[in-house]
Motif scaffolding. Structure first.
Motif, short mmCIF file in Angstrom:
data_model
loop_
_atom_site.label_atom_id
_atom_site.label_comp_id
_atom_site.label_asym_id
_atom_site.label_seq_id
_atom_site.Cartn_x
_atom_site.Cartn_y
_atom_site.Cartn_z
N ALA A 30 86.75 3.57 -2.07
CA ALA A 30 85.64 2.90 -2.60
C ALA A 30 84.46 3.59 -2.34
CB ALA A 30 85.59 1.20 -2.22
N LYS A 31 84.06 4.01 -1.08
CA LYS A 31 82.83 4.76 -0.95
C LYS A 31 82.91 6.02 -1.46
CE LYS A 31 81.91 4.57 3.64
NZ LYS A 31 81.82 5.17 4.90
N THR A 32 84.00 6.67 -1.72
CA THR A 32 83.88 8.03 -2.33
C THR A 32 83.59 7.89 -4.02
OG1 THR A 32 85.64 8.83 -0.84
CG2 THR A 32 85.22 10.09 -2.98
N GLN A 33 84.46 6.76 -4.64
CA GLN A 33 84.20 6.39 -6.01
C GLN A 33 82.51 6.12 -5.99
OE1 GLN A 33 86.82 3.77 -7.65
NE2 GLN A 33 88.63 4.77 -7.02
N LEU A 34 82.04 5.37 -5.23
CA LEU A 34 80.82 4.72 -5.25
C LEU A 34 79.72 6.16 -5.03
CD1 LEU A 34 78.58 2.64 -5.61
CD2 LEU A 34 78.52 2.16 -3.03
N ILE A 35 79.98 6.76 -4.14
CA ILE A 35 79.04 8.27 -3.97
C ILE A 35 79.03 9.01 -5.04
CG2 ILE A 35 78.84 10.19 -2.52
CD1 ILE A 35 79.80 8.43 -0.09
N SER A 36 80.20 9.18 -5.77
CA SER A 36 80.53 10.03 -6.74
C SER A 36 79.73 9.53 -7.88
CB SER A 36 82.07 10.26 -7.24
OG SER A 36 82.05 11.13 -8.46
N SER A 37 79.71 8.33 -8.33
CA SER A 37 78.95 7.77 -9.37
C SER A 37 77.59 7.89 -9.08
CB SER A 37 79.43 6.12 -9.82
OG SER A 37 79.21 5.36 -8.58
N LEU A 38 76.98 7.52 -7.95
CA LEU A 38 75.76 7.24 -7.67
C LEU A 38 75.06 8.80 -7.61
CD1 LEU A 38 75.40 4.98 -4.54
CD2 LEU A 38 74.54 4.54 -6.87
N LYS A 39 75.96 9.84 -7.39
CA LYS A 39 75.37 11.16 -7.39
C LYS A 39 75.31 11.56 -8.75
CE LYS A 39 77.63 14.06 -4.53
NZ LYS A 39 78.61 14.95 -4.20
N ASP A 40 76.13 11.37 -9.71
CA ASP A 40 75.99 11.61 -11.09
C ASP A 40 74.78 10.92 -11.49
OD1 ASP A 40 77.97 13.20 -11.03
OD2 ASP A 40 79.41 11.83 -11.71
N GLU A 41 74.57 9.45 -11.28
CA GLU A 41 73.32 8.95 -11.68
C GLU A 41 72.22 9.44 -11.21
OE1 GLU A 41 71.92 4.20 -11.93
OE2 GLU A 41 73.95 4.88 -11.10
N ALA A 42 72.29 9.87 -9.94
CA ALA A 42 70.92 10.24 -9.06
C ALA A 42 70.55 11.93 -9.84
CB ALA A 42 71.31 10.25 -7.60
N LYS A 43 71.58 12.54 -10.35
CA LYS A 43 71.13 13.96 -10.82
C LYS A 43 70.34 13.78 -12.08
CE LYS A 43 74.79 16.98 -9.02
NZ LYS A 43 76.09 17.61 -9.28
N THR A 44 70.95 12.73 -13.12
CA THR A 44 70.47 12.60 -14.31
C THR A 44 68.90 12.04 -13.96
OG1 THR A 44 72.51 12.00 -15.02
CG2 THR A 44 70.68 11.32 -16.56
N GLU A 45 69.00 10.83 -13.17
CA GLU A 45 67.43 10.37 -13.07
C GLU A 45 66.46 11.56 -12.30
OE1 GLU A 45 67.96 6.70 -10.82
OE2 GLU A 45 68.95 5.82 -12.35
N ALA A 46 67.10 12.00 -11.40
CA ALA A 46 66.27 13.07 -10.65
C ALA A 46 65.83 14.30 -11.82
CB ALA A 46 67.00 13.95 -9.46
N MET A 47 66.67 14.63 -12.67
CA MET A 47 65.97 15.71 -13.45
C MET A 47 65.07 14.92 -14.55
SD MET A 47 66.28 18.78 -14.52
CE MET A 47 67.79 19.25 -13.79
N SER A 48 65.20 13.83 -14.97
CA SER A 48 64.25 13.17 -15.87
C SER A 48 62.84 12.91 -14.99
CB SER A 48 64.73 11.79 -16.32
OG SER A 48 64.87 10.92 -15.41
N TYR A 49 63.09 12.77 -13.71
CA TYR A 49 62.00 12.37 -12.88
C TYR A 49 61.20 13.72 -12.55
CZ TYR A 49 59.10 10.93 -9.00
OH TYR A 49 58.08 10.52 -8.22
N ILE A 50 61.84 14.85 -12.38
CA ILE A 50 61.41 16.22 -12.22
C ILE A 50 60.69 16.42 -13.37
CG2 ILE A 50 61.78 18.47 -12.01
CD1 ILE A 50 63.95 17.64 -9.99
N ASN A 51 61.39 16.21 -14.61
CA ASN A 51 60.56 16.55 -15.87
C ASN A 51 59.18 15.84 -15.89
OD1 ASN A 51 62.65 18.41 -16.65
ND2 ASN A 51 63.71 16.87 -17.71
N GLU A 52 59.22 14.55 -15.69
CA GLU A 52 58.14 13.93 -15.63
C GLU A 52 57.07 14.30 -15.00
OE1 GLU A 52 59.00 9.80 -14.93
OE2 GLU A 52 60.36 9.33 -16.79
#
Length: 519
Positions: free
Chosen positions: A154-176
């Motif tokens: 469960a931890k592995t799946q959660l980390i994987s989903s959070l990592k993808d979501e964080a990458k997307t949010e980080a890229m948009s945040y960096i662009n802003e």
């Protein structure tokens, strides 16, 4: 009768001797008495004088004794006062220490109570932690039983989903953040640069490798050439300039890559033609005199430049190098005018940024002195200029700005990027420098080929004289989110690997087409 006479004589002699002895005795008695009187008189005077000296010494001794007594009493009084003051301070310190000791005792009792309370609370916390750990374990077991997954899965799946979501949010945040920084930083930078450029105006001259010397008539050409060409050979040997005499009417060409030598040859020729006497000995004399005049003019130009810019304390050798820049050009731009322009730009920009304008102006004037050395060492002109500035005891900030304005050494002060930016402004503005067509085309091709190296790029176009690069990518290979990353990576690579004036805008274009056929 004879016997009586002899006896008489003997008696006379005896009487004479006796009389003499009596006289001597009387004289001795007289002198002895006089000496005794004188001795008594001297003794009397000595006793009187001794009494006087004795009284004086006694008086002096009494005065000294009274003085020493007064000083001793003063010393005793001062020491008593000091002892009294020290005793008073000791009593005050003793009182203060007693108060501190009582305060310390009271605080120790309070700390002991606090320590006891903390210990009790820690025991309670440990018990609560144990209860929470047990409760957490039971909840994890219940969740694993419900979900059918272990905690690690469960931890592995959660980390994987959070990592993808964080990458997307980080890229948009960096662009802003980048967009916001561009809006503020570009606006402020443009304001400073535009204001700086508006406050500076300088003439732009183009220097060539050939100087045209005009003459009144073609007859003078023969006199310049001389019999069997001896005059022109002497002139070329003395100046180091190639003199071209061709069919061009009323003109002679002076060819040399050194502008100083060309100027010496031009002035020497002018003086020779004006004077009319042209022969090898006269040529050497005039060239030597002209060389001295040019050297004096170089020093005068350097001094006048320093005075005009308000720069003081320059080493005489640096002043000479500054004056020598008048006869040098870089990409068709006069080096002295360029350096003066950079100095003014640096001073204005440093003032806008709250830095030292005088130091910035000094660094801007000296940033290209490595281009006018007396010898030709195999060093970049920025490094050579920095070494010259260090040699003549310039400020370390100025030396670093000179050496780093082309990134040969690391920038260690805020003055260095100002000099680099102002050098680029002076050299990159329209009309400042000439650029060879071949190098211009090569720079455009390098830009396009650099972007083609990235996967997914189909076409590249360098436009606006290399100030903008448009990159077209395939819609099936690059997503919309990847275009931002690709644009950023290309910009970083161009910045690291290429040399260019100003800035280059990278635009990534992704187009999606839907195609159908009607039959």
């Amino acid at each position: 009768m004879i016997l009586l006479t002899q006896v008489s004589l003997l008696l006379f002699e005896i009487v004479s001797v006796a009389a003499f002895l009596v006289g001597i005795g009387l004289a001795y008695l007289f002198f002895s008495k006089a000496l005794k009187q004188k001795q008594r008189k001297i003794l009397s005077e000595a006793r009187t004088e001794a009494e006087v000296i004795k009284k004086d010494k006694i008086l002096q001794a009494k005065e000294k004794f009274l003085q020493l007594k007064a000083e001793h009493e003063k010393f005793i009084n001062e020491r008593n006062n000091k002892l009294a003051a020290a005793e008073q301070r000791f009593k005050q310190k003793e009182t203060a220490l007693n108060h501190k000791y009582e305060e310390t005792q009271r605080k120790e009792k309070e700390l002991e109570l606090i320590r006891t309370n903390i210990t009790n609370q820690l025991h309670l916390v440990e018990k609560k932690n144990e209860e929470l750990a047990k409760l957490h374990k039971r909840q994890v077991e219940q969740l694993e039983a419900i979900s059918g997954l272990s905690a690690e899965d469960a931890k592995t799946q959660l980390i994987s989903s959070l990592k993808d979501e964080a990458k997307t949010e980080a890229m948009s945040y960096i662009n802003e953040i980048i967009d916001e920084a561009k809006m503020t930083a570009n606006k402020e930078a443009k304001r400073i640069v535009v204001q700086t450029i508006q406050r500076v105006a300088s003439e732009t001259t183009i220097e060539n490798a050939v100087t045209v010397f005009n003459i009144e008539s073609d007859e003078i050409k023969g006199r310049i050439i001389g019999r069997e060409g001896r005059n022109i050979r002497a002139l070329e040997a003395a100046t180091g300039v190639e003199i071209i005499v061709d069919d061009t009417p009323e003109a002679i060409l002076l060819s040399c890559f050194d502008p100083v030598r060309r100027e010496i040859a031009r002035l020497a020729l002018h003086q020779l033609v004006t004077d009319g006497r042209i022969h090898p000995a006269r040529i050497e004399e005039v060239v030597e005199k002209t060389y001295k005049q040019i050297q004096e003019e170089i020093i005068e130009v350097g001094k006048r430049t320093a005075i005009d810019l308000g720069i003081h304390g320059l080493h005489p050798e640096l002043i000479r190098l500054v004056g020598k820049m008048k006869y040098r050009s870089s990409y068709g731009q006069n080096l002295l005018q360029h350096s003066r322009e950079v100095a003014n730009l640096c001073a204005i920009m440093a003032s806008e940024l709250g830095l030292n304008p005088k130091l910035a102006k000094r660094a801007g004037l000296l940033h290209d002195i490595g281009k006018v050395p007396d010898d030709e060492p195999e060093l970049p002109h920025a490094i050579l200029g920095m070494k010259l500035a260090e040699k003549y005891k310039e400020n370390p900030e100025v030396c670093n700005a000179i050496g780093s304005h082309h990134d040969e050494v690391e920038m260690t002060t805020l003055l260095a990027p100002i000099v680099q930016v102002c050098d680029a402004i002076s050299g990159a503005r329209p009309g400042a420098r000439r650029e060879v067509v071949e190098s211009y085309i090569k720079r455009l091709k390098d830009l396009e080929e650099l972007a083609l190296e990235y996967p997914g790029v189909t076409k590249t176009y360098a436009i606006q004289a290399g100030r903008e690069l448009r990159v077209i990518v395939g819609a099936d290979q690059v997503s919309d989110q990847d275009t931002e990353k690709l644009s950023y990576n290309i910009a970083r690579k161009i910045q690291d690997e290429m040399t260019y004036p100003g800035q280059v805008k990278i635009t990534v274009i992704r187009e999606t087409r839907a195609i159908n056929y009607a039959k």
